[in-house]
Design an enzyme around this catalytic site. Structure first.
Site, PDB file in Angstrom:
ATOM      1  CD  GLU A  96      65.649 119.991-124.447  1.00  0.00           C
ATOM      2  OE1 GLU A  96      65.173 119.299-124.905  1.00  0.00           O
ATOM      3  OE2 GLU A  96      66.718 119.081-123.620  1.00  0.00           O
ATOM      4  CB  SER A 134      18.891 145.318 -83.886  1.00  0.00           C
ATOM      5  OG  SER A 134      18.165 145.407 -82.601  1.00  0.00           O
TER       6      SER A 134
END
Length: 801
Positions: free
Chosen positions: A190, A463
């Site tokens: 490339e 609670s």
């Protein structure tokens, strides 16, 4: 008149025995060399023969001095100062158009000059247009954080990617992880001069032109790797000169701001290589079912050959063409010196073998948190932005703590769950000062059930709600030492009980909270009132609907883990509530911040009340029901909670810098036979990892208990009860004297409801309309009665612990 004057300075004096001094004109400049022998004839210039008398003056005709030709550029520069005609004349001389005479010369040369100027102006305009069309932000930041349109990237607080979706690289690699020959394969085919050029390879462009002319077709491109990266990130695939100009200029700018290694790394991660694979790691899996480190040289060359035309060169689509392309890559690698002739020959001779696999997405981290983030996104960005733009979501998640929490939840369910009868658990941790969600575990198996029990499950808090009830009482001016009688209690048909069915007589509010006594909690609610408790709970972070019932004191109204944990965070943050959030920033494709969290803190309750409540909740851990959450090197405050028949097991606790909550139970709301201490123990195991990153801090000192109220109470006076409220009801500071009749409590000692229980109090998901496993629908209780004559309420299951 030209005089030949001998000069005897250092520069022109005769050297050695040279009898002939240089010839100078009157200005002192040396004349061009002349042939000093021969006769004068015709129109030829005068020539001198024989020896020259230094004092001889030649007259009356001077010898013509030959003109010296100036270099072209100085001629033109000089001519520009003399007007348009001189410029034309100088241009003609430079170009050699002396054969043109008069107007013809003027017309031709002026036309050429105007054309050249126009071309130069057009070129300059094009350059300005290209420059103005390029991004104005920092290119390196965009290059290193690029996200394609339609892609979604979610990051933890440390920048690590925990989830990606859409057209993205699922398996990213760093340049250090890339095998050298795989990178060399791409460079060879490339961009063979990748390390030498500045983004644009002019030699490569010329070489590609020659190769294409020679073959009669396009066989080689001139784009560098940097240009290809610029095209991926900033441009489209349009084939125009304009795009090519922009691409080239962008490549140069990228090279100026970004290192070669970073450019190559991003390219290898972003280049599309066919079959849905973005980047080399995805391609290695899709075509060969391997990580890149295990690829052969031939396989590396095959992947590198895909870049120009991924479909055309795909070994899964066109094996023969893919093989030829692979061999070309190998030949280029050999020519570049990356491999030996033997290696090239062996790889070229090898058959093209593939082992395709379905696309492998990155294993998602913190799955429940990721889904939570996705549900939060529409609050901050439009649907169009979500669909069309690539977004990076920066979150508040601490990955180390998250992994520790997931391990604790998995182990707790696997080990304790089978003995205590629960199959699911959830954990949330927040920074109480900033509101940042640092940890979120919504269950044990996201793949089989995505229901998030930290945010979607509405459960009775038991609670743990008492922490909010007692905060309201302290804010109303009640002393933690205020005494209540813990004895049997009947309000109409409502007969609550303590866990274990025992009573302790006169106890202070602080001791009642430490031991989680239900009877005292209900009496505190009657003295304070529903409205103050509900109002303050909302300010502290509760968003769910709270029912005005007597059992509100015991946590009968459903909430989710995230909001309850955030409410306790208000106490950890000295009474200031900061809404919890998981998204810090949202960044678009250009690096622009389109959303950033700006948390605001609100003083929900005064700081002294928060400090007193922290002191009371510390006793829960130091000597009460939350002992399993004790940490040896720092103070801890928190509260346990157990709903009716232990259907829900809770612990919410905090240190100054972090608040965390844990829930355990079953999705179908079936009872467990566990205790809330299991949740406290899991909390302690999680925090053992967390506190390694947090320096010990002390809670605020205990303020004076003799203080003014900051909220008003709205006492409840229920009828048909065994309460004696005469004289002291509603007095928040009645001291050791209790406002309750010591002879109360001669009803049903079992503490059960007197009305018959419903036949089926479990509503399936389809009927309840809730997502996830069927949530328990509690028996409806009466709403807040009218102040004058409150009606008795039906009874919900009394939470325990």
């Amino acid at each position: 008149m030209v005089r030949f004057i001998p000069q005897f300075n250092n520069s022109s004096a005769p050297k050695n025995n040279d009898p002939t001094p240089p010839l100078l004109d009157a200005g002192g400049d040396p004349l061009p060399s002349q042939d000093l022998t021969g006769d004068f004839s015709g129109d030829s210039p005068r020539r001198l023969s024989g020896n020259i008398n230094p004092n001889l003056e030649v007259s009356p005709e001077p010898i013509a001095r030959p003109r010296r030709r100036q270099p072209p550029l100085p001629q033109l520069v000089k001519a520009l100062g003399g007007g348009f005609r001189n410029t034309i004349r100088a241009t003609g001389n430079i170009l050699g158009f002396r054969f043109l005479k008069g107007r013809w010369r003027w017309y031709v040369l002026s036309t050429m000059l105007i054309g050249t100027g126009s071309a130069a102006a057009a070129g300059y305009w094009a350059w300005l247009e290209v420059e103005s069309s390029l991004p104005s932000f920092q290119l390196r930041e965009r290059v290193m954080n690029y996200v394609r349109s339609g892609a979604l990237t979610i990051k933890a607080a440390d920048g690590h990617i925990i989830h990606q979706s859409g057209p993205v690289t699922h398996d990213r690699v760093t340049i250090e992880q890339v095998p050298p020959r795989l990178a060399q394969a791409f460079i060879a085919i490339e961009d063979r001069r990748f390390q030498e050029h500045d983004g644009v390879d002019y030699q490569g462009i010329f070489r590609a032109m020659l190769s294409n002319l020679e073959s009669g077709q396009v066989v080689e491109g001139g784009s560098t790797i940097t240009q290809q990266l610029a095209r991926i990130i900033f441009l489209d695939q349009e084939r125009t000169y304009w795009r090519k100009l922009r691409e080239s200029r962008l490549a140069q700018k990228i090279e100026a701001q970004t290192s070669k290694d970073d450019i190559l790394e991003q390219y290898l991660n972003l280049v599309y290589l066919g079959s849905g694979a973005y980047g080399i790691a995805d391609a290695a899996w899709v075509y060969f079912s391997k990580p890149i480190q295990k690829l052969t040289l031939a396989e590396m060359a095959t992947i590198a050959g895909l870049a120009p035309a991924p479909t055309e060169y795909s070994p899964l689509v066109n094996p023969a063409l893919a093989r030829r392309r692979r061999n070309l890559v190998l030949q280029r690698m050999l020519a570049s010196g990356y491999i030996t002739p033997a290696e090239a020959a062996e790889s070229i001779a090898s058959p093209l073998e593939t082992n395709p696999s379905p696309h492998r997405a990155t294993d998602r981290e913190a799955s429940y948190f990721v889904e939570f983030i996705k549900t939060e996104l529409p609050k901050h960005v439009t649907p169009e932005t979500l669909a069309n733009e690539g977004l990076i979501i920066e979150t508040t998640l601490n990955r180390t703590w998250q992994q520790a929490a997931e391990k604790v939840i998995q182990n707790t369910v696997a080990e304790d769950g089978q003995y205590d009868g629960f199959s699911q658990a959830a954990l949330v941790a927040l920074d109480p000062r900033s509101g940042e969600i640092r940890v979120m575990v919504g269950g044990t198996d996201f793949q089989t059930q995505k229901f998030n029990r930290a945010t979607q499950a509405q459960r009775q808090p038991g609670s743990t709600f008492k922490g909010l009830l007692y905060t309201t009482a302290i804010a109303a001016g009640f002393s933690p030492e205020k005494s209540y009688l813990d004895a049997e209690l009947t309000i109409g048909d409502y007969k609550p009980k303590n866990y274990g069915g025992k009573f302790r007589g006169n106890v202070s509010m602080r001791d009642a909270l430490t031991s989680s006594l239900n009877i005292v909690a209900i009496k505190v609610l009657l003295d304070v009132g529903w409205n103050p408790v509900i109002t303050l709970s909302k300010k502290m972070g509760i968003q769910s609907n709270l029912q005005s019932t007597y059992s509100l004191a015991l946590g009968a109204s459903e909430v989710n883990l995230l909001e309850l944990t955030g409410a306790y965070g208000t106490l950890a943050n000295r009474g200031k509530h900061t809404s919890s959030y998981g998204i810090k920033r949202i960044v678009d494709q250009t690096g622009k911040i389109i959303y950033e969290a700006r948390p605001q803190s609100v003083q929900a309750v005064d700081a002294d009340t928060a400090a007193i409540m922290t002191w009371m909740l510390r006793a829960v851990v130091d000597s009460g029901t939350g002992g399993a959450a004790y940490l040896p090197d720092r103070p801890v405050a928190g509260k346990t909670g157990t709903s009716d028949e232990s259907r829900d097991l809770w612990f919410i606790g905090y240190v100054p810098q972090l608040v965390a909550g844990i829930w355990m139970g079953n999705d179908d709301n079936t009872p467990t036979f566990g205790m809330s201490s299991a949740a406290a123990r899991a909390w302690g195991q999680f925090m053992t990892t967390v506190i390694k990153d947090l320096q010990p801090e002390e809670f605020p000192p205990l303020p004076s208990l003799d203080r003014e109220a900051t909220i008003k109470v709205e006492p409840i006076k229920p009828p048909n009860s065994n309460l004696n409220t005469a004289g002291t009801s509603g007095d928040p500071n009645s001291g050791a004297r209790d406002s309750w009749d010591n002879n109360a409590g001669r009803g049903d000692s079992g503490g059960r409801r007197r009305e018959p229980e419903p036949v089926n109090d479990y509503v399936p998901p389809a009927a309840s309309g809730r997502s996830g496993g069927g949530e328990y629908q509690p028996v409806p209780e009466a709403r807040a009665p009218e102040p004058v004559a409150p009606a008795p309420e039906p009874v919900a299951p009394a939470p325990q612990g």
